[in-house]
Write an enzyme that holds these catalytic residues in place. Structure first.
Site, PDB file in Angstrom:
ATOM      1  N   ASP A  64      75.688  41.879 -38.500  1.00 26.19           N
ATOM      2  CA  ASP A  64      75.868  40.439 -38.260  1.00 26.19           C
ATOM      3  C   ASP A  64      76.664  39.793 -39.389  1.00 26.19           C
ATOM      4  O   ASP A  64      77.000  38.609 -39.331  1.00 26.19           O
ATOM      5  CB  ASP A  64      74.537  39.724 -38.041  1.00 26.19           C
ATOM      6  CG  ASP A  64      73.547  39.882 -39.198  1.00 26.19           C
ATOM      7  OD1 ASP A  64      73.909  40.506 -40.211  1.00 26.19           O
ATOM      8  OD2 ASP A  64      72.417  39.380 -39.067  1.00 26.19           O
ATOM      9  N   SER A  65      77.048  40.592 -40.385  1.00 28.66           N
ATOM     10  CA  SER A  65      77.970  40.153 -41.433  1.00 28.66           C
ATOM     11  C   SER A  65      79.307  39.707 -40.845  1.00 28.66           C
ATOM     12  O   SER A  65      80.055  38.966 -41.495  1.00 28.66           O
ATOM     13  CB  SER A  65      78.217  41.288 -42.435  1.00 28.66           C
ATOM     14  OG  SER A  65      78.584  42.484 -41.755  1.00 28.66           O
TER      15      SER A  65
ATOM     16  N   ASP B  32      73.054  45.483 -35.409  1.00 25.46           N
ATOM     17  CA  ASP B  32      72.202  44.511 -36.099  1.00 25.46           C
ATOM     18  C   ASP B  32      71.583  43.556 -35.079  1.00 25.46           C
ATOM     19  O   ASP B  32      72.305  42.946 -34.279  1.00 25.46           O
ATOM     20  CB  ASP B  32      73.062  43.688 -37.070  1.00 25.46           C
ATOM     21  CG  ASP B  32      72.582  43.777 -38.501  1.00 25.46           C
ATOM     22  OD1 ASP B  32      71.429  44.167 -38.719  1.00 25.46           O
ATOM     23  OD2 ASP B  32      73.374  43.451 -39.392  1.00 25.46           O
TER      24      ASP B  32
ATOM     25  N   GLU C 152      65.572  43.210 -39.928  1.00 24.96           N
ATOM     26  CA  GLU C 152      65.228  42.806 -41.291  1.00 24.96           C
ATOM     27  C   GLU C 152      63.744  42.472 -41.374  1.00 24.96           C
ATOM     28  O   GLU C 152      63.193  41.806 -40.500  1.00 24.96           O
ATOM     29  CB  GLU C 152      66.055  41.590 -41.715  1.00 24.96           C
ATOM     30  CG  GLU C 152      67.539  41.873 -41.850  1.00 24.96           C
ATOM     31  CD  GLU C 152      68.324  40.673 -42.368  1.00 24.96           C
ATOM     32  OE1 GLU C 152      67.689  39.705 -42.834  1.00 24.96           O
ATOM     33  OE2 GLU C 152      69.568  40.711 -42.305  1.00 24.96           O
TER      34      GLU C 152
ATOM     35  N   GLU D 296      68.654  46.490 -49.758  1.00 28.48           N
ATOM     36  CA  GLU D 296      69.772  45.655 -50.208  1.00 28.48           C
ATOM     37  C   GLU D 296      69.377  44.782 -51.390  1.00 28.48           C
ATOM     38  O   GLU D 296      68.279  44.211 -51.421  1.00 28.48           O
ATOM     39  CB  GLU D 296      70.268  44.752 -49.064  1.00 28.48           C
ATOM     40  CG  GLU D 296      71.430  43.864 -49.488  1.00 28.48           C
ATOM     41  CD  GLU D 296      72.074  43.104 -48.350  1.00 28.48           C
ATOM     42  OE1 GLU D 296      73.042  42.338 -48.618  1.00 28.48           O
ATOM     43  OE2 GLU D 296      71.644  43.247 -47.190  1.00 28.48           O
TER      44      GLU D 296
END
Length: 260
Positions: free
Chosen positions: A41-42, A80, A111, A178
Site C-alpha cells: 500500500d506504499s 497488502d 499489520e 519494520e
C-alpha cells in the site's frame, strides 16, 4: 518459484529477497530474480502522492495486484491488505477472499501483533496465507503521531517479541519487521521459527524488502536512512527525457530509420 513451504524452510538459510511492485511492467522485470514481490500500500505515497497509506482501498490494491500477477508468473506475490479492510475476522475474510479470487496473489499481508492474532488465525484457518507485519506500521501513523522507530525501550522489546510469537502462533508463514532497532530485530528473529523480513531493521533478519522506487532512485522527495539507492533512476529518466524533447523540437527525431 518459492512456495509457502520453501519460504518457511528458508529460516536461517540464504536471506530471502523481497521487493515491491505495482504494475505488470516492473513485475516482469523482477520476476524470477527475487523470492517475493509485495504489492504494498506504499503505492499510495510513492505514486498517488498521498501523505500516508491510509486512503488506499481494496479495489486499488486488487487492481495493482492483478497487474503484478500478470507480469510476474514465477514469483511468490503478496497483497497488502489496506487500512480498514481487516477490522474484524468477518471483514478480513471477505476482503482477503476477494484478493484470492480476483487477483491471483499467493498471500496477503496484515499489520499488527497480538491484537490481530485472532484475525490472522481466521484467515489461515480458511486457507488464506498471511504474512505478518510488526514494529513500525505505516497504517498506525496517525494514531501514533508519526513514524517512530521501535525497540528503544524494554517494554517495547517485550511487546515486539510477544507480537511476533502471537503472529506465528496464529499461522502466519512469514513476518515483516519494520523500523526496529537492529539488535532487537535479530532477537525477534531468533524467538520465532518463521522467517522474518526486515526493512529498516538491520541485517539480522531472514530477508530484506525495499520499495522499488526507493531502491532505484525514482522517489526523490526524501530518502529514509534505511534505504540504499542502487540506481539514480530519477536523474537518468530526466536526462533521457531532455534528450527526447530536444530531438523532437529540432526534428532529429524521428530520423529515417524510425520512419515507414
Amino acid at each position: 518459484m518459492k512456495t509457502i513451504t520453501s519460504i518457511k524452510a528458508s529460516k536461517s538459510q540464504t536471506p530471502l529477497v523481497m521487493i515491491t511492485a505495482y504494475d505488470a511492467l516492473f513485475a516482469s522485470i523482477f520476476d524470477k530474480k527475487v523470492d517475493m514481490i509485495l504489492v504494498g500500500d506504499s503505492l499510495n505515497m510513492s505514486f498517488n502522492k498521498a501523505a500516508d497509506t491510509l486512503s488506499a482501498t481494496m479495489d486499488i490494491m486488487i487492481y495493482h495486484t492483478k497487474a503484478v500477477c500478470a507480469g510476474a508468473k514465477d514469483t511468490f506475490i503478496i497483497c497488502d491488505m489496506p487500512f480498514g479492510t481487516y477490522t474484524d475476522a468477518k471483514t478480513a475474510l471477505k476482503n482477503a477472499s476477494r484478493v484470492y479470487q480476483e487477483s491471483g496473489a499467493h498471500a496477503v499481508k496484515i499489520e499488527g501483533g497480538k491484537e490481530r492474532a485472532a484475525i490472522i488465525k481466521a484467515l489461515t484457518d480458511n486457507s488464506i496465507a498471511v504474512m505478518g507485519h510488526i514494529g513500525l506500521m505505516p497504517q498506525f501513523v496517525r494514531s501514533e503521531g508519526g513514524y517512530k522507530v521501535k525497540g528503544r525501550k524494554e517494554e517495547e522489546i517485550k511487546k515486539l517479541i510477544e507480537d511476533a510469537k502471537a503472529v506465528e502462533e496464529a499461522g502466519a508463514f512469514c513476518l515483516v519487521i519494520e523500523g526496529v532497532i537492529a539488535s532487537v530485530a535479530e532477537e525477534i528473529s531468533r524467538s520465532i521459527t518463521i522467517p522474518t523480513i526486515g526493512i529498516g531493521a538491520g541485517s539480522g533478519t531472514d530477508g530484506q524488502v525495499l520499495v522499488w522506487s526507493d531502491a532505484f532512485g525514482f522517489f526523490n522527495e526524501f530518502q529514509p536512512k534505511f534505504v540504499k539507492r542502487y540506481l539514480d533512476g530519477h536523474r537518468l529518466i530526466e536526462e533521457a527525457l531532455d534528450a527526447y524533447v530536444q530531438e523532437v523540437k529540432t526534428r532529429k527525431f524521428p530520423a529515417e530509420e524510425h520512419t515507414y
